[in-house]
Design an enzyme around this catalytic site. Structure first.
Site, PDB file in Angstrom:
ATOM      1  N   SER A   1      30.802  31.560  44.484  1.00 33.41           N
ATOM      2  CA  SER A   1      30.887  33.005  43.881  1.00 33.41           C
ATOM      3  C   SER A   1      31.423  33.834  44.793  1.00 33.41           C
ATOM      4  O   SER A   1      31.117  33.954  45.951  1.00 33.41           O
ATOM      5  CB  SER A   1      29.530  33.607  43.055  1.00 33.41           C
ATOM      6  N   GLY A   2      31.916  35.013  44.220  1.00 34.38           N
ATOM      7  CA  GLY A   2      32.284  36.404  45.178  1.00 34.38           C
ATOM      8  C   GLY A   2      31.839  37.406  44.603  1.00 34.38           C
ATOM      9  O   GLY A   2      30.511  37.343  44.243  1.00 34.38           O
ATOM     10  N   TYR A   3      32.269  38.486  44.789  1.00 32.39           N
ATOM     11  CA  TYR A   3      31.568  39.762  44.294  1.00 32.39           C
ATOM     12  C   TYR A   3      31.173  39.928  42.638  1.00 32.39           C
ATOM     13  O   TYR A   3      30.467  40.599  42.570  1.00 32.39           O
ATOM     14  CB  TYR A   3      32.540  41.038  44.758  1.00 32.39           C
TER      15      TYR A   3
ATOM     16  N   LYS B   1      32.328  37.054  40.089  1.00 36.19           N
ATOM     17  CA  LYS B   1      32.330  35.759  39.434  1.00 36.19           C
ATOM     18  C   LYS B   1      31.621  34.950  39.966  1.00 36.19           C
ATOM     19  O   LYS B   1      31.436  34.706  41.234  1.00 36.19           O
ATOM     20  CB  LYS B   1      33.958  35.188  39.216  1.00 36.19           C
ATOM     21  N   ALA B   2      31.041  33.833  39.141  1.00 40.64           N
ATOM     22  CA  ALA B   2      30.348  32.516  39.623  1.00 40.64           C
ATOM     23  C   ALA B   2      31.312  31.600  38.972  1.00 40.64           C
ATOM     24  O   ALA B   2      31.907  31.556  37.931  1.00 40.64           O
ATOM     25  CB  ALA B   2      28.919  32.520  39.204  1.00 40.64           C
ATOM     26  N   VAL B   3      31.471  30.491  39.764  1.00 43.68           N
ATOM     27  CA  VAL B   3      32.329  29.262  39.434  1.00 43.68           C
ATOM     28  C   VAL B   3      31.381  27.945  39.441  1.00 43.68           C
ATOM     29  O   VAL B   3      30.862  27.770  39.997  1.00 43.68           O
ATOM     30  CB  VAL B   3      33.555  29.152  40.397  1.00 43.68           C
TER      31      VAL B   3
ATOM     32  N   LYS C   1      34.335  29.985  34.795  1.00 41.35           N
ATOM     33  CA  LYS C   1      34.251  31.009  35.638  1.00 41.35           C
ATOM     34  C   LYS C   1      33.668  32.078  34.572  1.00 41.35           C
ATOM     35  O   LYS C   1      33.994  32.325  33.505  1.00 41.35           O
ATOM     36  CB  LYS C   1      35.569  31.816  35.765  1.00 41.35           C
TER      37      LYS C   1
ATOM     38  N   ASP D   1      44.148  40.839  47.213  1.00 45.43           N
ATOM     39  CA  ASP D   1      43.081  40.011  48.070  1.00 45.43           C
ATOM     40  C   ASP D   1      43.621  38.764  48.598  1.00 45.43           C
ATOM     41  O   ASP D   1      43.391  37.654  47.940  1.00 45.43           O
ATOM     42  CB  ASP D   1      41.834  40.025  47.308  1.00 45.43           C
TER      43      ASP D   1
END
Length: 532
Positions: free
Chosen positions: A181-183, A185-187, A201, A313
């Site tokens: 995951s990032g800021y 989303k979770a994958v 996602k 990004d």
């Protein structure tokens, strides 16, 4: 007295340790992220879950209720404004019609309003009703398809006009694994029909964006709406931008989850993360493929149907590999906005990077090629400097060095850089790099058809095989060159496998004592060596 001091000191250390441990355990977000993301995903899917409620904290009063009325209203209106801005951005992309070409004929505009087409009504509820009707339409189309071909197989095709997957496709997914995951989303990785793997996602309820937003505004519903527009934007761009180096969008799903309506899940192609340390250990041919794929992608983005697209990004983690092909996976921070400027203010067009800056010309009120140049320099600093020159064929290194240096100085644009990379590919595929590098061989070799050698391995770098020396060559002549340059080499096997450029994979050996029968393979043994 001394013993008492030791006891006191030990007690102090122990209490300090326990206090530190307790502080860490109760720090918000300290919980193992993978386990937390797993729980949020399953709570979203299960009626009894309450992931969104957790974001309200430990039962404390929501933020807006403890603020002064005017302050609370001001903060919420600020949040609504952010939501409005993100919705407007998505709508701008939707209104710019993409033009695809399929089978030589001009492709039609989208037949279905797959993601959003608000037409004249820009309110959220109308937006969601259109989304749901599209999902229903896609479900009907899928039910009418041939039962002999799985939906997952259909979605693996290249055509952008195949029926899209929807909620019914992911209701019974199996083998769900958290990938990262990032800021926002979770994958997750999941299997459809127990055979076809996809990426799912969704908004990470425990992620940075959601947690900070709820702490500031106290509204999990509105904060979710704000975060979800990043996924909606990414889906829109995946649909609009059809290219072999952009991850495919297979479909999407809107489902009510606890007290949040219409949580969105994007269903996309699955790729493997780009690990730069591992890439540095792979053969040059595969590293060159990644750089070439990246430049073909950037060339398309610079002339896309939406205009010049820049990846704000731009990092290796925003890309994945699908069967060796580089694909961009995160588009939520992409932008088509050109930087405005004034001819009397050169600083308007300052392109800043950590190591150096560039000043671009101002043309008709816009910084000329700002989006393209930003993408190109990022390709240089994150990819080219690490992947292009190292262990390349000797004859190609001058041209590769020129490419690296020219992109580092922004002397060429994306088109010029791509032309030179395509030239490198042509030279490599056709063996033109061997003309000045091949020498007369001092040793003769015996050729044996349909034969291989068991064992007798040695390691070389970089190799296609971890426990042996397997390299790609253009011809037998190049294989002999390689063998004679390795002190351990006494034989080699021309396998029946080839790389993406058509080069043949060759396994180099220390001897030929373990000769075995192997159809389709050719073994070459140096004459006058032991083991023949």
């Amino acid at each position: 007295m001394k013993r008492r001091k030791m006891v006191v000191a030990a007690g102090f250390c122990f209490s300090f340790f326990v206090g530190t441990l307790m502080n860490l355990l109760f720090i918000p977000g300290f919980e193992h992220h993978g386990e937390r993301a797993h729980r949020y995903y399953y709570e979203k899917q299960q009626p009894g879950g309450d992931a969104s409620t957790r974001l309200q904290g430990d039962g404390s009063t929501p933020a807006e209720s403890i603020l002064e009325p005017t302050a609370a209203a001001g903060r919420l209106s600020d949040l609504q404004m952010q939501i409005r801005e993100r919705l407007d951005e998505v709508l701008r992309y939707r209104r710019r019609r993409a033009h695809w070409v399929a089978n030589g004929d001009a492709a039609r505009p989208l037949e279905r309003r797959r993601l959003m087409d608000l037409e004249q009504d820009n309110n959220w509820e109308s937006y969601k009703e259109i989304e749901k009707s599209d999902n229903d339409e896609n479900t009907v189309r899928r039910s009418q398809s041939s039962p002999g071909v799985s939906t997952a197989t259909k979605m693996h095709r290249e055509s952008p006009h195949d029926p899209m997957l929807g909620c019914s496709s992911i209701d019974n997914v199996t083998n769900v694994h958290y990938l990262g995951s990032g800021y926002t989303k979770a994958v997750y990785k999941a299997a459809l029909n127990s055979s076809f793997s996809v990426a799912l996602k969704s908004v990470d309820f425990g992620g940075h964006d959601m947690e900070n937003c709820v702490k500031k505004y106290g509204s999990s519903k509105d904060c979710y709406k704000l975060a979800s527009f990043k996924i909606v934007k990414e889906m829109t761009l995946m649909e609009r931008l059809q290219h072999q180096n952009i991850l495919k969008l297979y479909g999407y799903c809107y489902q009510d989850s606890n007290d949040i309506k219409d949580t969105v899940t994007a269903i996309t192609e699955l790729g493997s993360p780009l690990e730069m340390i591992q890439l540095l250990q792979t053969p040059w041919e595969e590293r060159f493929r990644i750089c070439l794929s990246l430049m073909r992608l950037l060339h398309y983005l610079s002339r896309s149907p939406l205009g010049s697209v820049t990846l704000l990004d731009f990092r290796p983690r925003q890309f994945v590999l699908v069967e060796g092909v580089l694909k961009v996976t995160d588009l939520d921070d992409a932008s088509v906005e050109e930087t405005p400027c004034s001819s009397t203010s050169p600083s308007d067009c300052l392109l800043e990077f950590p190591a150096r800056n560039f000043t671009l010309p101002c043309h008709k009120g816009r910084c000329q090629e700002m989006n393209e140049k930003r993408n190109l320099y990022n390709a240089y600093r994150f990819f080219f400097t690490y992947l292009l020159p190292h262990s390349a064929p000797t004859a190609l290194r001058p041209l590769l060095d020129k490419i690296v240096n020219s992109t580092g100085e922004l002397i060429w644009g994306i088109e010029g850089t791509l032309v030179h990379l395509e030239k490198v590919l042509d030279m490599y595929k056709n063996g033109l790099y061997l003309k000045n590098g091949t020498q007369r061989h001092k040793t003769e070799y015996k050729r044996i058809s349909d034969a291989s050698i068991a064992g007798e391995n040695y390691r070389c770098w970089p190799s296609y095989q971890h426990d042996g020396c397997m390299l790609s060559v253009f011809s037998v002549v190049e294989a002999i060159d390689v063998c004679e340059s390795h002190a351990q080499c006494r034989a080699f096997i021309m396998t029946n496998q080839s790389t993406w450029t058509g080069h043949q994979l060759v396994l180099f050996k220390t001897g030929a004592a373990g000769m075995i029968e192997a159809r389709g393979k050719l073994t070459y043994i140096r004459l006058g060596t032991s083991g023949t």
